[in-house]
Write a protein that holds these residues in place. Structure first.
Motif, PDB file in Angstrom:
ATOM      1  N   GLY A 257       8.384  -5.212  -9.379  1.00  0.00           N
ATOM      2  CA  GLY A 257       6.974  -5.598  -9.369  1.00  0.00           C
ATOM      3  C   GLY A 257       6.353  -5.274  -8.029  1.00  0.00           C
ATOM      4  O   GLY A 257       7.046  -5.135  -7.022  1.00  0.00           O
ATOM      5  N   ARG A 258       5.039  -5.183  -8.010  1.00  0.00           N
ATOM      6  CA  ARG A 258       4.361  -4.809  -6.783  1.00  0.00           C
ATOM      7  C   ARG A 258       4.033  -6.058  -5.967  1.00  0.00           C
ATOM      8  O   ARG A 258       3.294  -6.936  -6.415  1.00  0.00           O
ATOM      9  N   GLY A 259       4.596  -6.125  -4.794  1.00  0.00           N
ATOM     10  CA  GLY A 259       4.333  -7.261  -3.921  1.00  0.00           C
ATOM     11  C   GLY A 259       3.762  -6.788  -2.607  1.00  0.00           C
ATOM     12  O   GLY A 259       2.994  -5.827  -2.557  1.00  0.00           O
TER      13      GLY A 259
ATOM     14  N   GLY B  96      24.437   0.365  -7.637  1.00  0.00           N
ATOM     15  CA  GLY B  96      24.056  -0.882  -8.316  1.00  0.00           C
ATOM     16  C   GLY B  96      23.293  -1.851  -7.441  1.00  0.00           C
ATOM     17  O   GLY B  96      23.115  -3.019  -7.801  1.00  0.00           O
ATOM     18  N   ILE B  97      22.844  -1.386  -6.287  1.00  0.00           N
ATOM     19  CA  ILE B  97      22.122  -2.286  -5.370  1.00  0.00           C
ATOM     20  C   ILE B  97      20.620  -2.159  -5.623  1.00  0.00           C
ATOM     21  O   ILE B  97      20.036  -1.099  -5.389  1.00  0.00           O
ATOM     22  N   PRO B  98      19.990  -3.234  -6.101  1.00  0.00           N
ATOM     23  CA  PRO B  98      18.557  -3.137  -6.414  1.00  0.00           C
ATOM     24  C   PRO B  98      17.698  -3.062  -5.161  1.00  0.00           C
ATOM     25  O   PRO B  98      18.117  -3.471  -4.074  1.00  0.00           O
ATOM     26  N   THR B  99      16.521  -2.551  -5.350  1.00  0.00           N
ATOM     27  CA  THR B  99      15.525  -2.574  -4.280  1.00  0.00           C
ATOM     28  C   THR B  99      15.120  -4.020  -4.004  1.00  0.00           C
ATOM     29  O   THR B  99      15.054  -4.839  -4.921  1.00  0.00           O
ATOM     30  N   LEU B 100      14.901  -4.322  -2.737  1.00  0.00           N
ATOM     31  CA  LEU B 100      14.390  -5.646  -2.399  1.00  0.00           C
ATOM     32  C   LEU B 100      12.877  -5.601  -2.550  1.00  0.00           C
ATOM     33  O   LEU B 100      12.194  -4.871  -1.819  1.00  0.00           O
ATOM     34  N   ALA B 101      12.374  -6.324  -3.516  1.00  0.00           N
ATOM     35  CA  ALA B 101      10.937  -6.335  -3.773  1.00  0.00           C
ATOM     36  C   ALA B 101      10.385  -7.655  -3.269  1.00  0.00           C
ATOM     37  O   ALA B 101      10.704  -8.716  -3.804  1.00  0.00           O
ATOM     38  N   GLU B 102       9.561  -7.572  -2.218  1.00  0.00           N
ATOM     39  CA  GLU B 102       9.178  -8.784  -1.482  1.00  0.00           C
ATOM     40  C   GLU B 102       7.740  -9.185  -1.789  1.00  0.00           C
ATOM     41  O   GLU B 102       6.851  -8.343  -1.858  1.00  0.00           O
ATOM     42  N   ASN B 103       7.563 -10.479  -1.962  1.00  0.00           N
ATOM     43  CA  ASN B 103       6.200 -10.972  -2.175  1.00  0.00           C
ATOM     44  C   ASN B 103       6.070 -12.390  -1.633  1.00  0.00           C
ATOM     45  O   ASN B 103       7.027 -13.155  -1.661  1.00  0.00           O
ATOM     46  N   ASP B 104       4.883 -12.719  -1.161  1.00  0.00           N
ATOM     47  CA  ASP B 104       4.618 -14.076  -0.691  1.00  0.00           C
ATOM     48  C   ASP B 104       4.569 -15.016  -1.891  1.00  0.00           C
ATOM     49  O   ASP B 104       4.337 -14.575  -3.017  1.00  0.00           O
ATOM     50  N   ALA B 105       4.648 -16.230  -1.670  1.00  0.00           N
ATOM     51  CA  ALA B 105       4.881 -17.064  -0.509  1.00  0.00           C
ATOM     52  C   ALA B 105       5.213 -18.447  -0.999  1.00  0.00           C
ATOM     53  O   ALA B 105       5.651 -18.602  -2.139  1.00  0.00           O
ATOM     54  N   GLY B 106       4.889 -19.487  -0.225  1.00  0.00           N
ATOM     55  CA  GLY B 106       5.421 -20.816  -0.501  1.00  0.00           C
ATOM     56  C   GLY B 106       4.559 -21.738  -1.336  1.00  0.00           C
ATOM     57  O   GLY B 106       4.939 -22.875  -1.607  1.00  0.00           O
TER      58      GLY B 106
ATOM     59  N   GLY C  79       0.807  -1.211   0.000  1.00  0.00           N
ATOM     60  CA  GLY C  79       0.000   0.000   0.000  1.00  0.00           C
ATOM     61  C   GLY C  79       0.840   1.260   0.000  1.00  0.00           C
ATOM     62  O   GLY C  79       0.377   2.339  -0.344  1.00  0.00           O
ATOM     63  N   MET C  80       2.145   1.133   0.363  1.00  0.00           N
ATOM     64  CA  MET C  80       3.006   2.318   0.355  1.00  0.00           C
ATOM     65  C   MET C  80       3.461   2.580  -1.086  1.00  0.00           C
ATOM     66  O   MET C  80       3.719   1.638  -1.825  1.00  0.00           O
ATOM     67  N   PRO C  81       3.600   3.859  -1.465  1.00  0.00           N
ATOM     68  CA  PRO C  81       4.060   4.115  -2.827  1.00  0.00           C
ATOM     69  C   PRO C  81       5.468   3.560  -3.027  1.00  0.00           C
ATOM     70  O   PRO C  81       6.297   3.611  -2.111  1.00  0.00           O
ATOM     71  N   LEU C  82       5.724   2.997  -4.210  1.00  0.00           N
ATOM     72  CA  LEU C  82       7.051   2.422  -4.461  1.00  0.00           C
ATOM     73  C   LEU C  82       8.130   3.499  -4.498  1.00  0.00           C
ATOM     74  O   LEU C  82       9.269   3.252  -4.165  1.00  0.00           O
ATOM     75  N   GLY C  83       7.779   4.716  -4.901  1.00  0.00           N
ATOM     76  CA  GLY C  83       8.699   5.850  -4.862  1.00  0.00           C
ATOM     77  C   GLY C  83      10.046   5.520  -5.442  1.00  0.00           C
ATOM     78  O   GLY C  83      10.162   5.019  -6.561  1.00  0.00           O
TER      79      GLY C  83
ATOM     80  N   GLY D 171       9.815 -19.669  -7.992  1.00  0.00           N
ATOM     81  CA  GLY D 171      10.833 -18.619  -7.990  1.00  0.00           C
ATOM     82  C   GLY D 171      10.964 -17.977  -9.362  1.00  0.00           C
ATOM     83  O   GLY D 171      11.147 -16.761  -9.484  1.00  0.00           O
ATOM     84  N   SER D 172      10.838 -18.793 -10.409  1.00  0.00           N
ATOM     85  CA  SER D 172      10.960 -18.220 -11.757  1.00  0.00           C
ATOM     86  C   SER D 172       9.768 -17.314 -12.045  1.00  0.00           C
ATOM     87  O   SER D 172       9.905 -16.278 -12.697  1.00  0.00           O
ATOM     88  N   GLU D 173       8.601 -17.680 -11.545  1.00  0.00           N
ATOM     89  CA  GLU D 173       7.430 -16.812 -11.757  1.00  0.00           C
ATOM     90  C   GLU D 173       7.576 -15.512 -10.960  1.00  0.00           C
ATOM     91  O   GLU D 173       7.202 -14.432 -11.430  1.00  0.00           O
ATOM     92  N   GLN D 174       8.112 -15.634  -9.758  1.00  0.00           N
ATOM     93  CA  GLN D 174       8.310 -14.438  -8.926  1.00  0.00           C
ATOM     94  C   GLN D 174       9.271 -13.471  -9.625  1.00  0.00           C
ATOM     95  O   GLN D 174       9.039 -12.268  -9.697  1.00  0.00           O
ATOM     96  N   ARG D 175      10.338 -14.044 -10.140  1.00  0.00           N
ATOM     97  CA  ARG D 175      11.327 -13.236 -10.856  1.00  0.00           C
ATOM     98  C   ARG D 175      10.690 -12.608 -12.107  1.00  0.00           C
ATOM     99  O   ARG D 175      10.884 -11.434 -12.402  1.00  0.00           O
ATOM    100  N   ALA D 176       9.915 -13.417 -12.819  1.00  0.00           N
ATOM    101  CA  ALA D 176       9.278 -12.912 -14.042  1.00  0.00           C
ATOM    102  C   ALA D 176       8.358 -11.731 -13.741  1.00  0.00           C
ATOM    103  O   ALA D 176       8.111 -10.886 -14.587  1.00  0.00           O
ATOM    104  N   LYS D 177       7.848 -11.678 -12.521  1.00  0.00           N
ATOM    105  CA  LYS D 177       6.942 -10.582 -12.151  1.00  0.00           C
ATOM    106  C   LYS D 177       7.689  -9.423 -11.511  1.00  0.00           C
ATOM    107  O   LYS D 177       7.081  -8.486 -10.990  1.00  0.00           O
ATOM    108  N   GLY D 178       9.014  -9.510 -11.492  1.00  0.00           N
ATOM    109  CA  GLY D 178       9.808  -8.369 -11.049  1.00  0.00           C
ATOM    110  C   GLY D 178      10.068  -8.300  -9.567  1.00  0.00           C
ATOM    111  O   GLY D 178      10.324  -7.222  -9.021  1.00  0.00           O
ATOM    112  N   MET D 179      10.043  -9.454  -8.880  1.00  0.00           N
ATOM    113  CA  MET D 179      10.276  -9.409  -7.432  1.00  0.00           C
ATOM    114  C   MET D 179      11.404 -10.368  -7.057  1.00  0.00           C
ATOM    115  O   MET D 179      11.457 -11.493  -7.546  1.00  0.00           O
TER     116      MET D 179
END
Ligand code: BGC
Length: 752
Positions: free
Chosen positions: A89-91, A102-112, A76-80, A154-162
């Motif tokens: 990607g939005r997680g 060169g340090i990317p943002t950590l984009a976090e999303n659930d889950a297992g 809910g917070m703006p990615l800014g 994990g490949s799907e998570q990566r494909a979605k930008g997280m």
């Protein structure tokens, strides 16, 4: 499988799977194995050394940049500024990187259980492949397959930008009413820890981070934010902590997520014993510790927390303004912050997040990914009863009636942070009265009815929704066989009962009275009671079977697939068999009845003791000599297996060899389990899943994990195997030994 496992654990840390990385890790593993020492990933100071690279980057970071990386912002917070580098990607949360370095943002999303998208509202019209639930995965007892599941999601998570997947849920299912049973694997630390480790390893093969969570003893939802699990260290080490330890060794997770609850009075995210002593000192953990969302109660950086996650109000956060106040007051130093930032940076370098930046969304092959979900479901569905050879359904069967569970359109899934919006969209997505829009009761788009009609084209297959037991029973009387689908919805934040809701027990009884050829198909989070068991001919549990669950169920019912799942959790006969017949915390206020769902309140401070201690799950039944409804490790096949030729090698290590033959008429898979009683209570010490053609015999060797033969000595901080005689059982379930023998083990201390 376990000898291979142990080799991999000793070599540890294969970080990413590129050919070069793999070759390097292999040579490191070889040196480690030969010298029996713990090895770093590369010589310190070399160009590829993640520690050196992290130190170099840290030197160039400003205090603001450092605090940005340890202050995780919530949904809910703006990615800014998060958008400044690469594609994000939005997680469910993020922590801002340092783009200029060169340090990317950590984009976090659930889950297992796949890439989550709760209620389909976080990313509207965005889908992921929904895996079967944790207990379904664990019922496969198949680490390689589970690693494929991790690699797929994990490949799907990566494909979605997280680049951070909040997977690796490894809490022990010591409370079968736990609302997140469907996210977890097992009540057994070896089985649960091993499979969770493989999930993590698979996820991280995509150059992203996986967590291991929720550390620790977050084994129920009732009062999860307030309760204190009071347990002595020995019991923790031999149960929940052992499961985490094993998962950590196999998976080498980039991050460990500390839990909501307290342990012996101290919140998990400020529990220096768990974070500093056990995790870092004893287990040599090099990744970072992130909090669960909203689980921080102080600026607990010195207690071992590196990153606050999911801040809702960054202006008032602990790792933010309060951390800056603490710096001024001198209760936290820049060195403390540097330590945390270093751990995050070195993990990002070592797992490939920096060198393999995500720069754009990628296309996903949902067909290929769906196949992984199907394979798991087909190996993880457990056949519990099959009288009169009711299953597989005879080809000559003409009139089949399906009842209930929305089996005309799909299969049920659990809800909460792990909920996946399935590829193709849910078959049904029902709002839950009184709950926010991101809480939905979803059915995966895989209809058992449709699949059965395709697989049995000569039969007439009809459907009754089961809402009127009398009507369903009347229809059942006119059918050759009846398949009743019963369901138990579960969601994060609420525990469940072991009684099927909505009077489904009455429905099954009415139908079974009308037609003895009734099979029950369970779609539940975990175990449920079955008062009608004696009156039905067949039962199978599909747990929550995921994206292609309807197809998998149909293929098992028709014999296209021979069932091979084995229970990773005990099914109690009734709640009085549980160590805590009254759900801990529920009687004190969250819910007075003690056996009905209660919300995960955060403000009640209860103390909870689990009387079973280290003897969670089947160990409790073994200790108390209780016969459950269905035992741990149990499951039927359409073929039969014969065991022979037991050979046991004791001494320093325990190696058990034997043969298994498929003595039936069709191909199948057996899960041979090795148990050793330690102080009178059986422990699973290893297993092997074996595929066998009819008449085929295979030789099997299982090397025991020595910790399962040991007791944890708290004073000396190590595992100790007591020298002496031990019984060894090769079993088809914990209470079904097929071969038994004895051996002698040397007294031995296992170095941590
Ligand atoms: C859950 C975590 C999850 C986090 C972020 C929490 O409520 O306990 O498992 O990763 O939310 O969604």
């Amino acid at each position: 499988m376990l000898s291979e496992e142990i080799r991999q654990r000793k070599g540890s840390s294969v970080e990413g799977k590129s050919g070069a990385a793999l070759r390097f890790a292999f040579s490191v593993a070889l040196i480690c194995a030969l010298t029996a020492t713990c090895c770093a990933q590369a010589p310190a100071g070399s160009a590829g050394d993640p520690d050196a690279r992290a130190r170099q980057t840290l030197q160039q970071m400003t205090l603001d940049e450092k605090i940005g990386l340890i202050a995780g912002v919530g949904i809910g917070m703006p990615l800014g500024s998060a958008k400044q580098i690469s594609y994000v990607g939005r997680g469910v949360g993020f922590a801002v990187g340092a783009p200029r370095l060169g340090i990317p943002t950590l984009a976090e999303n659930d889950a297992g259980l796949g890439v989550a998208n709760q209620g389909g509202v976080i990313r509207p019209n965005d889908f992921g492949t929904a895996l079967p639930s944790g207990p379904n995965m664990a019922s496969t007892w198949d680490p390689e397959l589970i690693e494929q599941a991790g690699a797929m999601m994990g490949s799907e998570q990566r494909a979605k930008g997280m680049n951070v997947q909040l997977a690796g849920a490894d809490n022990l299912i010591r409370e079968p009413r736990g609302g997140r049973t469907f996210e977890y694997m097992s009540e057994d630390p070896l089985l649960g820890g091993t499979l969770t480790g493989h999930i993590i390893r698979g996820v991280q093969s995509n150059y992203i981070v996986s967590t291991l969570k929720h550390y620790a003893l977050n084994d129920q939802e009732t009062d999860r934010g307030g309760l204190s699990v009071n347990m002595d260290e020995e019991a923790m080490r031999e149960s929940d902590l052992l499961s985490f330890e094993i998962a950590l060794e196999i998976g080498n997770p980039g991050s460990v997520m500390c839990a909501y609850n307290r342990i012996n009075g101290v919140y998990a995210c400020e529990n220096s014993f768990l974070l500093n002593d056990v995790l870092r000192r004893d287990w040599h953990y090099k990744g970072w510790v992130m909090s669960d969302w909203g689980a921080v109660h102080s600026v607990s950086i010195r207690a071992g927390l590196d990153q606050e996650s999911g801040q809702r109000s960054p202006a008032n956060a602990y790792f933010g303004p309060k951390l800056r106040d603490a710096l001024k007051a001198g209760t936290v130093t820049v060195d403390d912050i540097n330590g945390s930032v270093l751990r995050i940076l070195r993990t990002m370098y070592s797992l490939g997040l920096v060198d393999h930046l995500i720069t754009a969304p990628q296309k996903i092959d949902f067909d290929a990914d769906g196949k992984v979900a199907q394979d798991i479901a087909e190996r993880g569905i457990v056949l519990l009863k099959n009288d009169k050879n009711m299953l597989p359904i005879a080809k000559s069967t003409r009139r089949i009636l399906l009842i209930g569970g929305h089996s005309d359109v799909g299969v049920l899934a659990g809800a909460g942070s792990s909920q996946v919006n399935p590829a193709g969209g849910p078959a049904l997505s029902l709002p839950i009265p009184g709950q926010p829009i991101y809480h939905k009761r979803m059915y995966m788009p895989s209809s058992p009815l449709k699949s059965l009609r395709e697989l049995l084209p000569d039969a007439t297959i009809s459907y009754d929704d089961g809402t009127d037991p009398a009507r369903a029973a009347a229809a059942a009387g006119n059918a050759d066989i009846v398949l009743v689908f019963v369901e138990q919805f579960s969601q994060e934040g609420r525990d469940v009962t072991l009684t099927l809701p909505d009077d489904q027990d009455k429905l099954v009884s009415a139908v079974a009275t009308a037609n003895p050829y009734t099979a029950v198909i369970l779609e539940t989070s975990g175990p449920v009671m079955m008062p009608w068991l004696d009156n039905v001919s067949a039962v199978l549990t599909s747990w929550y079977p995921g994206q292609r669950g309807g197809l998998a169920i149909a293929r098992i019912l028709t014999g296209a697939v021979n069932p091979s799942g084995r229970l990773p959790i005990t099914f109690p006969r009734d709640i009085n068999q549980l160590p805590n017949p009254v759900l801990p915390g529920s009687a004190q206020g969250a819910n007075a009845s003690g056996n009905t769902p209660a919300a995960a309140v955060f403000d009640l401070k209860f103390d909870v003791t689990y009387p079973e201690g280290a003897d969670a799950g089947y160990r409790w039944y073994d200790r108390k000599k209780i016969t459950p409804l269905f035992a741990f490790g149990y499951g039927l096949s359409y073929t039969q297996f014969a065991y022979s030729g037991l050979a046991i090698k004791g001494g320093s290590d325990l190696t058990v060899s034997f043969q298994i033959k498929n003595v039936g008429a069709i191909a199948g898979a057996e899960v041979a389990q090795v148990y050793v009683p330690v102080n009178g209570v059986r422990h699973l010490v290893g297993w092997s899943r074996v595929n066998l053609n009819p008449g085929e015999t295979k030789a099997v060797t299982v090397v025991a994990d020595p910790r399962l033969l040991a007791k944890f000595d708290v004073k000396r901080d190590c595992w100790q195997i007591a020298g002496g005689g031990y019984s060894v059982e090769v079993s088809a379930a914990v209470n079904e030994p097929r071969l038994t023998g004895k051996t002698h083990l040397k007294a031995r201390i296992l170095e941590p």
